[in-house]
Design an enzyme around this catalytic site. Structure first.
Site, mmCIF file in Angstrom:
data_model
loop_
_atom_site.group_PDB
_atom_site.id
_atom_site.type_symbol
_atom_site.label_atom_id
_atom_site.label_comp_id
_atom_site.label_asym_id
_atom_site.label_seq_id
_atom_site.Cartn_x
_atom_site.Cartn_y
_atom_site.Cartn_z
ATOM 1 N N ASP A 1 2.534 5.651 -6.014
ATOM 2 C CA ASP A 1 3.684 5.844 -5.606
ATOM 3 C C ASP A 1 4.935 5.780 -6.608
ATOM 4 O OD1 ASP A 1 2.671 5.623 -2.888
ATOM 5 O OD2 ASP A 1 2.342 3.425 -3.011
ATOM 6 N N HIS B 1 0.856 -1.122 0.027
ATOM 7 C CA HIS B 1 0.038 -0.092 -0.021
ATOM 8 C C HIS B 1 0.900 1.165 -0.090
ATOM 9 C CE1 HIS B 1 -3.536 2.283 0.491
ATOM 10 N NE2 HIS B 1 -3.941 2.062 1.791
ATOM 11 N N HIS C 1 -1.739 -2.310 -9.605
ATOM 12 C CA HIS C 1 -2.788 -1.631 -8.741
ATOM 13 C C HIS C 1 -4.070 -2.424 -8.793
ATOM 14 C CE1 HIS C 1 -5.802 1.244 -6.862
ATOM 15 N NE2 HIS C 1 -4.686 1.923 -6.452
HETATM 16 N N1 ACO Z 1 5.598 -5.982 -10.663
HETATM 17 C C1 ACO Z 1 5.564 -7.146 -11.281
HETATM 18 N N2 ACO Z 1 4.482 -7.840 -11.549
HETATM 19 C C2 ACO Z 1 3.097 -7.448 -11.031
HETATM 20 C C3 ACO Z 1 3.299 -6.385 -10.480
HETATM 21 C C4 ACO Z 1 4.605 -5.412 -10.054
HETATM 22 N N3 ACO Z 1 4.523 -4.406 -9.312
HETATM 23 N N4 ACO Z 1 2.084 -5.889 -9.812
HETATM 24 C C5 ACO Z 1 1.154 -7.041 -10.333
HETATM 25 N N5 ACO Z 1 1.953 -7.808 -10.809
HETATM 26 C C6 ACO Z 1 1.558 -9.118 -11.530
HETATM 27 C C7 ACO Z 1 1.432 -10.273 -10.777
HETATM 28 O O1 ACO Z 1 2.848 -10.941 -10.423
HETATM 29 C C8 ACO Z 1 0.527 -11.269 -10.945
HETATM 30 O O2 ACO Z 1 1.114 -11.814 -12.185
HETATM 31 P P1 ACO Z 1 0.381 -13.462 -12.548
HETATM 32 O O3 ACO Z 1 -0.989 -13.112 -12.708
HETATM 33 O O4 ACO Z 1 1.264 -13.813 -13.548
HETATM 34 O O5 ACO Z 1 0.773 -14.415 -11.267
HETATM 35 C C9 ACO Z 1 -0.352 -10.138 -11.354
HETATM 36 O O6 ACO Z 1 0.293 -8.944 -11.957
HETATM 37 C C10 ACO Z 1 -1.682 -9.739 -10.599
HETATM 38 O O7 ACO Z 1 -0.908 -9.400 -9.480
HETATM 39 P P2 ACO Z 1 -1.665 -9.471 -7.759
HETATM 40 O O8 ACO Z 1 -0.565 -9.140 -6.998
HETATM 41 O O9 ACO Z 1 -2.527 -10.483 -7.876
HETATM 42 O O10 ACO Z 1 -2.499 -8.140 -7.989
HETATM 43 P P3 ACO Z 1 -3.270 -7.340 -6.823
HETATM 44 O O11 ACO Z 1 -4.508 -6.833 -7.380
HETATM 45 O O12 ACO Z 1 -3.173 -8.117 -5.769
HETATM 46 O O13 ACO Z 1 -2.138 -6.410 -6.617
HETATM 47 C C11 ACO Z 1 -1.069 -4.418 -5.873
HETATM 48 C C12 ACO Z 1 -2.117 -5.012 -6.410
HETATM 49 C C13 ACO Z 1 -0.843 -5.175 -4.537
HETATM 50 C C14 ACO Z 1 -0.819 -3.035 -5.715
HETATM 51 C C15 ACO Z 1 0.267 -5.232 -6.610
HETATM 52 O O14 ACO Z 1 0.288 -4.711 -8.036
HETATM 53 C C16 ACO Z 1 1.745 -4.928 -6.033
HETATM 54 O O15 ACO Z 1 2.235 -5.710 -5.019
HETATM 55 N N6 ACO Z 1 2.616 -3.821 -6.473
HETATM 56 C C17 ACO Z 1 3.810 -3.296 -5.922
HETATM 57 C C18 ACO Z 1 3.549 -2.651 -4.677
HETATM 58 C C19 ACO Z 1 2.896 -1.222 -4.826
HETATM 59 O O16 ACO Z 1 3.359 -0.540 -5.415
HETATM 60 N N7 ACO Z 1 1.848 -0.800 -4.110
HETATM 61 C C20 ACO Z 1 1.321 0.350 -4.035
HETATM 62 C C21 ACO Z 1 -0.159 0.100 -4.724
HETATM 63 S S1 ACO Z 1 -0.775 1.869 -4.740
HETATM 64 C C22 ACO Z 1 -1.206 2.372 -3.374
HETATM 65 O O17 ACO Z 1 -1.721 1.484 -2.222
HETATM 66 C C23 ACO Z 1 -1.355 3.611 -2.673
#
Ligand code: ACO
Length: 382
Positions: free
Chosen positions: A319, A226, A265
């Site tokens: 972010d 987050h 996201h």
């Molecule tokens: N880098 C690489 N791959 C990613 C990323 C990333 N930052 N984010 C998602 N993916 C990929 C996952 O590996 C997954 O791939 P798959 O389908 O091949 O397994 C797919 O995209 C879906 O990802 P999930 O993590 O299941 O999606 P979710 O909706 O739970 O994720 C989240 C959202 C937690 C924000 C995620 O994108 C992440 O961890 N990002 C990095 C952390 C970040 O930047 N957080 C800030 C968010 S904005 C905020 O809260 C203010």
């Protein structure tokens, strides 16, 4: 054993659950749109101020100039910290993480509030004003104490953004820096029922209080999935030696299923509209402050990510470019998420007050997958 939950819809992560109605912010994740009370975020970032946006979120309409002036005065009267709060700040170990400090000190505000158990709407709103107005002093005060510097007294002739920079640096900020922080505060002020806002709503829904709601929310924001991601973005940028290392770094992460911080996201599958704005900002400020390399490194990461996973809807989030912006403005990296919290207080309070006015205890269920009828084995027989 009969279990009512087996017939209920299981939604891990609540991706597909709407938990209530709200008039605060609208997000279209497919088109990349964010509105506060119907007004496009881009419009607000260009023309509004943080204080005006807070009024908008708390009242569901823009203020008149008299109302805005009155609201600004109300906030400015609460900028300072009491002796008790300053002593509490000084007692915190200098190596404490600032997000733990903000969470603890916002919670501490309740201890000196004689109305902390008054649960009327007016009282909860007043608590929100106190917490919003004093969080900049908490962040700046702790940062100065840990650097061995005197705490700088607040200036009630300044807006929140300028007063924060003043208390942090002990000198008047330039117009461009102050406006940059003001816009960052606008862009981070609210975002629907995100994880930390949900935590705030769960807390007030038990008929707890505003300080408890904000404390829950701050603890939730700090996680790297987050708000904590902005600090991780900066550490990631610093760990990449140069442009030539971007491609192997990103490819290695993707191959090994490691997340690139600041991308992806839960709701946005198009570019986060806040990231679009922050990218322009980051470029200008990085240029002005001699951090162009950092900006170029960031855009190179974005190019590789667009090529590799853009089609999956993974784009920069709020972010990613806020990290370059804050770093270029001279903020310590571990203050990035506290500054996010300083702004999001506005949205947390807006949703907390909204929940307070039309409350229902938030109490979901889980499906039990363990044993039934297990016997208790005395400790000496295990
Ligand atoms: N880098 C690489 N791959 C990613 C990323 C990333 N930052 N984010 C998602 N993916 C990929 C996952 O590996 C997954 O791939 P798959 O389908 O091949 O397994 C797919 O995209 C879906 O990802 P999930 O993590 O299941 O999606 P979710 O909706 O739970 O994720 C989240 C959202 C937690 C924000 C995620 O994108 C992440 O961890 N990002 C990095 C952390 C970040 O930047 N957080 C800030 C968010 S904005 C905020 O809260 C203010």
């Amino acid at each position: 054993m009969p279990d009512a939950t087996t017939t209920m819809h299981l939604d891990k992560g609540l991706d597909n659950t709407v938990i209530g109605e709200s008039t605060k912010s609208f997000i279209d994740g497919q088109q990349g749109v964010l509105e506060y009370v119907g007004i496009d975020i881009d419009d607000l970032a260009r023309h509004s101020t943080f204080e005006e946006v807070v009024f908008l979120l708390w009242n569901d309409r823009l203020p008149t100039s008299e109302e805005l002036a009155a609201f600004e005065s109300e906030l400015r009267a609460e900028y300072g910290l009491s002796d008790y709060m300053l002593q509490a700040l000084a007692a915190i170990p200098a190596d404490a993480s600032p997000m733990h400090v903000v969470r603890t000190m916002v919670s501490t505000l309740a201890l000196e509030d004689p109305d902390c158990n008054d649960q009327s709407y007016e009282s909860e709103r007043r608590k929100a004003v106190r917490a919003l107005a004093k969080t900049p002093a908490i962040i700046a005060g702790f940062d100065r104490i840990r650097r061995g510097l005197e705490v700088v007294e607040e200036r009630s002739d300044l807006n929140m953004a300028s007063n924060f920079l003043w208390m942090l640096n002990g000198e008047m900020p330039g117009e461009a820096s102050a406006r940059a922080i003001d816009v960052c505060l606008i862009l981070h002020a609210d975002h629907g029922i995100n994880a930390s806002t949900f935590a705030a709503m769960v807390t007030i829904a038990t008929q707890s209080d505003m300080y408890s709601s904000l404390t829950s929310a701050i603890g939730t924001l700090r996680g790297p999935l987050h708000g904590g991601a902005n600090e991780r973005v900066m550490h990631m940028l610093q760990s990449i030696g140069g442009i030539d290392e971007v491609e192997p770094f990103v490819m290695d992460c993707l191959t090994n299923k490691k997340k690139i911080m600041g991308f992806g996201h839960r709701v946005y599958k198009a570019l986060d509209p806040r990231a679009k704005y922050l990218k322009t900002f980051a470029e200008r400020i990085a240029e002005e402050t001699g951090n162009r390399d950092l900006f170029v490194l960031s855009t190179t990461i974005q190019d590789v990510m667009d090529r590799e996973v853009g089609a999956k809807g993974i784009h920069p989030n709020v972010d990613f470019y806020s990290a370059t912006t804050y770093f270029s403005l001279g903020l310590a990296i571990d203050l990035f998420t506290p500054v996010f919290a300083m702004s999001r207080n506005a949205g947390w309070a807006a949703h907390t007050l909204e929940q307070h006015q039309d409350n229902r205890l938030i109490r979901p269920r889980c499906q039990y997958t363990g044993e039934h009828g297990a016997s208790y084995v005395p400790i000496d027989q295990r």
